[in-house]
Design a protein around this motif. Structure first.
Motif, PDB file in Angstrom:
ATOM      1  N   LEU A   1       0.711  -1.252  -0.007  1.00  0.00           N
ATOM      2  CA  LEU A   1       0.017  -0.015   0.023  1.00  0.00           C
ATOM      3  C   LEU A   1       0.897   1.329   0.007  1.00  0.00           C
ATOM      4  O   LEU A   1       0.203   2.490  -0.139  1.00  0.00           O
ATOM      5  N   GLY A   2       2.024   0.921  -0.035  1.00  0.00           N
ATOM      6  CA  GLY A   2       2.894   2.340  -0.016  1.00  0.00           C
ATOM      7  C   GLY A   2       3.453   2.179  -1.546  1.00  0.00           C
ATOM      8  O   GLY A   2       4.389   3.078  -2.103  1.00  0.00           O
ATOM      9  N   HIS A   3       3.095   1.371  -2.317  1.00  0.00           N
ATOM     10  CA  HIS A   3       3.502   1.240  -3.872  1.00  0.00           C
ATOM     11  C   HIS A   3       2.818   2.531  -4.663  1.00  0.00           C
ATOM     12  O   HIS A   3       1.725   2.764  -4.282  1.00  0.00           O
ATOM     13  N   GLU A   4       3.144   3.046  -5.711  1.00  0.00           N
ATOM     14  CA  GLU A   4       2.646   4.086  -6.426  1.00  0.00           C
ATOM     15  C   GLU A   4       1.292   3.678  -7.144  1.00  0.00           C
ATOM     16  O   GLU A   4       0.519   4.379  -7.188  1.00  0.00           O
ATOM     17  N   ALA A   5       1.034   2.156  -7.417  1.00  0.00           N
ATOM     18  CA  ALA A   5      -0.096   1.696  -7.859  1.00  0.00           C
ATOM     19  C   ALA A   5      -0.379   0.305  -7.441  1.00  0.00           C
ATOM     20  O   ALA A   5      -0.141  -0.631  -8.005  1.00  0.00           O
ATOM     21  N   PRO A   6      -0.918   0.156  -6.269  1.00  0.00           N
ATOM     22  CA  PRO A   6      -0.946  -0.880  -5.427  1.00  0.00           C
ATOM     23  C   PRO A   6      -2.023  -1.877  -6.226  1.00  0.00           C
ATOM     24  O   PRO A   6      -1.633  -3.130  -6.308  1.00  0.00           O
ATOM     25  N   PHE A   7      -3.035  -1.437  -6.892  1.00  0.00           N
ATOM     26  CA  PHE A   7      -3.872  -2.233  -7.599  1.00  0.00           C
ATOM     27  C   PHE A   7      -3.342  -2.518  -9.052  1.00  0.00           C
ATOM     28  O   PHE A   7      -4.045  -3.311 -10.035  1.00  0.00           O
ATOM     29  N   ALA A   8      -2.123  -2.313  -9.372  1.00  0.00           N
ATOM     30  CA  ALA A   8      -1.598  -2.660 -10.573  1.00  0.00           C
ATOM     31  C   ALA A   8      -0.807  -4.135 -10.456  1.00  0.00           C
ATOM     32  O   ALA A   8      -0.715  -4.831 -11.490  1.00  0.00           O
TER      33      ALA A   8
ATOM     34  N   ILE B   1       3.203   4.211   4.068  1.00  0.00           N
ATOM     35  CA  ILE B   1       2.362   3.405   4.662  1.00  0.00           C
ATOM     36  C   ILE B   1       3.018   1.844   4.055  1.00  0.00           C
ATOM     37  O   ILE B   1       3.648   1.950   3.250  1.00  0.00           O
ATOM     38  N   CYS B   2       2.415   0.916   4.977  1.00  0.00           N
ATOM     39  CA  CYS B   2       3.130  -0.465   4.388  1.00  0.00           C
ATOM     40  C   CYS B   2       2.033  -1.441   4.036  1.00  0.00           C
ATOM     41  O   CYS B   2       1.859  -1.439   3.101  1.00  0.00           O
ATOM     42  N   GLY B   3       1.277  -1.781   5.026  1.00  0.00           N
ATOM     43  CA  GLY B   3       0.144  -2.892   4.561  1.00  0.00           C
ATOM     44  C   GLY B   3      -1.080  -2.341   4.884  1.00  0.00           C
ATOM     45  O   GLY B   3      -1.318  -1.149   4.838  1.00  0.00           O
ATOM     46  N   THR B   4      -2.233  -3.171   4.901  1.00  0.00           N
ATOM     47  CA  THR B   4      -3.606  -2.844   4.942  1.00  0.00           C
ATOM     48  C   THR B   4      -4.002  -2.261   6.022  1.00  0.00           C
ATOM     49  O   THR B   4      -3.636  -2.585   7.248  1.00  0.00           O
TER      50      THR B   4
END
Ligand SMILES: Cc1ncc(COP(=O)(O)O)c(C=O)c1O
Length: 422
Positions: free
Chosen positions: A252-259, A274-277
């Motif tokens: 969830l700290g990724h620029e596009a988590p849902f990619a 942010i790390c996880g959920t």
């Protein structure tokens, strides 16, 4: 000498007195431990029910979007930012203070000038801060050096320093470190600052941007009234935020988590911290807690809260001096209000075996709740939260403490049994 009547008069003229209605507090209780766990906001009950029954029970997975769960870390972060002198989009709520310390300290040691291997902190800093620094120092070949006095600290701010990590308000004494001056000195030495705001956020006005600080973390369950184990917050000065992948590089700290790509690419700015959920139910009660502070805005916000907090703690110190000195009770917090956070710690000179701990237990049995902190000296610690504490309660608390000491109530065996949490 002032009387209880004078304290009632101060309550009657307290411009912040209506804010207490925001909390549920048990009857016959004087709560002086908001510096450990803030009181429960009235709205937290309905809000938790709503999140559990309606948003989770009925909305199910749809609530991540429909009930805006996914925005909670940044939305609440923006609200906390207004309390700590940070800008919009600069704070997120995530994980615990300990974990956030790990993230920002990792960034700070990485951004410090090459070859510098020294982290400096206060010996009386809260242990988790020291433990996290010890772990990082071991991993990266740094040294953690601890100071005991302002003179030692100033000697350590030199061209070997990489990072100064401090809790702005000391958890034992309540002493405030001068964030502005220390940050300027540390920067002049070419190093960076990490501030723990656990005893500052919601307790004193904080100006992170004004002080040009580098990194800050803090918890949600003390003066922010977020509930037991509420998640913590993290701030990174925008000039550093994009420079470093913090090590807990969760999705969830990724620029596009849902990619759902294979490679980590950090989100721009603070979102990468942010790390996880996120823990939605805890975030919901934290937001209620933060809102209790924002409700003070119409009365002057943190400045007005600070004013009342110091009136309360100064009144407490005066009463302790006049009523309790004969029992060896000594004030261990700064007497100068400018240097004192929102707490007052007391010690008992020449204490007999287990006396300080037992005195606090006897006081709690009378409905006056503070806490005990072991150390040298052992402390009775009292937090003054102007949102829900009144002046007559301060009077009554000292009166109860007088009775406990005068009647030697604390000698009863039941007050000497130590719980897991003190
Ligand atoms: C200054 C300070 N830092 C950190 C913590 C606790 O950290 P965590 O929320 O990770 O348990 C406390 C708890 O009292 C504290 O006083």
């Amino acid at each position: 000498m002032k009387t209880r009547h004078d304290f009632e008069h101060m309550d009657a003229h307290d411009p912040l007195r209506s804010l207490k209605k925001q909390f549920v507090l048990p009857p016959a209780t004087i709560y002086l431990d908001g510096n450990s766990l803030g009181a429960m906001p009235f709205d937290a009950v309905e809000r938790s029910r709503q999140v559990v029954e309606d948003e989770w029970g009925v909305g199910l997975i749809r609530s991540w979007n429909d009930a805006h769960w996914i925005e909670l870390p940044t939305r609440i972060g923006d609200k906390i930012a207004t309390l700590i002198g940070a800008g919009k989009g600069e704070v997120v709520v995530a994980d615990s203070t300990s974990l956030n310390l790990y993230k920002v300290l990792s960034a700070a040691i990485r951004l410090a000038p090459q070859g510098r291997k020294l982290i400096v902190s206060e010996r009386e800093n809260f242990p988790t801060d020291l433990y996290m620094a010890q772990s990082l120092a071991r991993q990266h070949g740094f040294t953690l050096q601890l100071f005991d006095s302002p003179e030692e600290l100033s000697d350590l701010i030199n061209n070997e320093l990489a990072v100064l990590m401090l809790t702005q308000v000391n958890y034992r004494s309540g002493l405030i470190h001068d964030m502005q001056t220390l940050t300027a000195q540390v920067h002049a030495a070419g190093a960076l600052t990490v501030w723990d705001l656990c005893h500052s956020a919601g307790a004193i006005p904080v100006d992170l941007l004004g002080a040009n600080a580098d990194f800050a973390v803090g918890c949600g369950y003390k003066y922010l009234n977020g509930g037991p184990g509420a998640p913590a917050f993290v701030w990174v000065n925008p000039r550093h935020a994009d420079k470093f992948w913090q090590p807990l590089s969760g999705w969830l700290g990724h620029e596009a988590p849902f990619a759902f790509t294979t490679d980590y690419q950090p989100a721009p700015g603070i979102r990468r911290y942010i790390c996880g959920t996120p823990p939605v139910i805890s975030l919901a009660t934290l937001e209620c807690g933060v809102d209790t502070l924002l409700a003070a805005e119409k009365f002057g916000g943190m400045v007005a809260l600070r004013h009342k907090s110091l009136e309360l703690s100064s009144a407490f110190i005066d009463l302790v001096d006049t009523r309790l000195a004969e029992f060896g009770v000594r004030v261990q917090s700064p007497r100068d209000p400018a240097l004192r956070g929102s707490q007052v710690s007391l010690s008992i000179e020449g204490e007999r075996d287990g006396e300080t701990y037992a005195v606090m237990q006897a006081l709690i049995a009378r409905g006056v709740i503070g806490d005990y902190r072991a150390g040298a000296p052992n402390l009775l610690r009292f937090g003054f939260t102007p949102l829900y504490l009144g002046f007559a309660e301060v009077w009554d608390a000292v009166e109860h403490l007088y009775q406990v000491l005068q009647g030697e109530e604390w000698k009863q065996g039941r007050f000497h049994k130590q719980g897991a949490v003190t």
